[in-house]
Design an enzyme around this catalytic site. Sequence first.
Site, PDB file in Angstrom:
ATOM      1  CD  GLU A  47      -2.724   1.313   2.510  1.00  0.00           C
ATOM      2  OE1 GLU A  47      -2.882   0.431   3.072  1.00  0.00           O
ATOM      3  OE2 GLU A  47      -3.679   2.417   2.458  1.00  0.00           O
ATOM      4  CG  HIS A  72      -1.332   2.155  -3.341  1.00  0.00           C
ATOM      5  ND1 HIS A  72      -1.484   2.995  -2.035  1.00  0.00           N
ATOM      6  CD2 HIS A  72      -2.353   2.650  -3.988  1.00  0.00           C
ATOM      7  CE1 HIS A  72      -2.887   3.572  -2.107  1.00  0.00           C
ATOM      8  NE2 HIS A  72      -3.158   3.534  -3.383  1.00  0.00           N
TER       9      HIS A  72
HETATM   10 CU1  CUO Z   1      -7.630   4.116  -2.379  1.00  0.00          CU
HETATM   11 CU2  CUO Z   1      -5.038   4.363  -3.969  1.00  0.00          CU
HETATM   12  O1  CUO Z   1      -5.951   3.441  -2.444  1.00  0.00           O
HETATM   13  O2  CUO Z   1      -6.652   5.311  -3.688  1.00  0.00           O
END
Ligand code: CUO
Length: 686
Positions: free
Chosen positions: A350, A366
């Site tokens: 994440e 991410h």
């Molecule tokens: Cu919800 Cu990338 O995690 O937008």
Amino acid sequence: MANDQQRLLYLFELPQEDIQAPRGGGSVLFKLESDEAPPSVATRVGVSPSVNLPVPERKDVTLQDLGTATSVPKGSAFSFFIASHRKAARDLCDFFMKTSGAEDLMQVAARVHGKVNETLFVYAISFVILRKKELRSVRLPTMVEVFPSRFVPQEALSKAQLQINRMDPNQTEPVIIEHGPEFSGTHLKPEHRISYWREDYGINVHHWHWHLIYPPAMGFDRDRKGELFYYMHQQVIARYDIERLCLGLPRVEKLDNWRIPIEDGYFPKMTVSISGRNWGSRQDNTLPKDLRRRELGEFVDITDMEIWRSRLLDAIHQGFMIDRNGDKVPLRDDVTSGKRGIDILSEALEADAELSVNFPYYGDLHNRGHDILAFSHDPDNAHKEEMGVVGDLGTSLRDPVFFRLHKLVDDLFQEYKVTQPPYTEEELFLPGVRIEWAGVVRGNEADVLLTGWNTREFEASRGLDFSGKPVILRLTHLDNKPFDYHIQINNDLREPKEVTVRIYLAPKFGDREKEMDFMEQRILWAEMDKFTVLLKPGKNHVTRSSKESSITNLEELTFKDLENSGPGNTSEQDAFNFCGCGWPQHMLLPRGRPEGMVFQLFFMLTDYAQDKVSNPGGVRRCANGVSFCGMQDAKYPDARPMGFPFDRRPAPLLQGLPVNTTADYARLGNAFMHDITIKFLGEKLN
Ligand code: CUO
């Protein structure tokens, strides 16, 4: 005397105006004692306030106490994907968390208001309200009213202001801003055909709310937080792809090559705030570049992104990650810690810098992906341009590139999922219980569901000051006609049996207009509902309304709703804030097609005795959004992996026969498939 809801509600109103400006249509006034009220704002409306919120001097609120919270400039965008902004949020939330009770939080927050970035302020008070037990009765107003400029183009807001400037000062009728369903562009670009979906207010509010509950690096963990990050976003991608199939668009492609231009640009046409700063725009065919935003402390190379992805793939294929001591951390479920392999992977992907097994090594794929894309139009601040909408939690779904990034993220999760052993027949089968028939009914008609347009009104003048005049936003959105599921079940056991009912929806045909095999359809199944039911021995007829869906949130609460909600401390309201998270009910169904489009419903019953999760102290049940948002102060209420049974490869054999399509799962008596049609009426639904 103000109640807790009133004390805190008005902190959300007019986030960019002076705290002593009248709120609640002139009826509410924060009065900062020992400060002089700015006469320009306090007297403008000319209505005498009926609720006074006195704020005594607070010597314990100093700028130093706020840590880095003041480092995010006022009027600029605040991004939870940027590490320095996350730190600012952590500092402000920690400060607010030290307060006790609504009155204390109100006083402290009113003193901080105006000293920190507006979005950060709203984020932090929301965060604290959601987490403090004594504030459980307080609900959050919809983001649409707090920050209207995130939902409609600046042009529409300016027009409303012009209209007000020209109108008779005694007019009390509100000005109405109509918006949609034609959103940010023309149909010359195929991607604009789906902008009504990407720019829907409800899905953007849902995304903001979800990340408020499950933020990375805020010093706390939650049961299956990593898995839920995977699952909620996987379902968003699945639903986006389904919508694309309805429109004849190809499924979204993952953004896995950062060294070629991004074909689709995005022009949000919106301003961050009354500061007049525009959200950054991205031209078609923009080449992502190394990020060098010194003012934010953001430095990321495209090479970093490639290395992090490659390391994550190594871990997935080897079955373990390497922690900071060089020890192996297997990517499997750990019964002692309760962590699952998917949680471990997700926290590194994440990424949650505090929960990642090895943040320096696996990086921040991410979050930094959001950052590179949000600044691709001005990666080194040469033009002093603001970030694009993909950097903000409340607007990122508007931009087509969000889905390309999250398809990349999901692709990694799926790569992991296919390394997991398929479910065995024993795990899939529930002996003694058989679905005889299942389908949907709407009014008198079976198996045909309808979608069309609808409108919803919000008060823009709660978030923005239009010279004290009321301004209503009338937003057009996709909607569906409510329907019921009907399931006929035979319980051949001698005693009652409690089962979990799982319902999914997917198109019957793929983008080649052919029926899909199991693996192609596997990642398209959209969860529609999940609930438990007690079956008596013999025949059972189960009905369930689409409005009870376990993924949806039925309503967005406006300021007006909350002003009229009374003291706000009844038991049903208790769990509300958390449950206020959820996919919008009006987006439960994909659009379908005007001529009708064939979908499949998949129903499965599993043994609740095995699915049940024990929650000491009892479970706070709530009807809203559980599948995507979990439950407050409780473990995720389903022991099975999220997305079961479609999160894994198919069992090679079921009842001795091979599995090629999902229909082969329906050979099990506890599963059932049924074709339905979804028709898009193209007109306003009544
Ligand atoms: Cu919800 Cu990338 O995690 O937008």
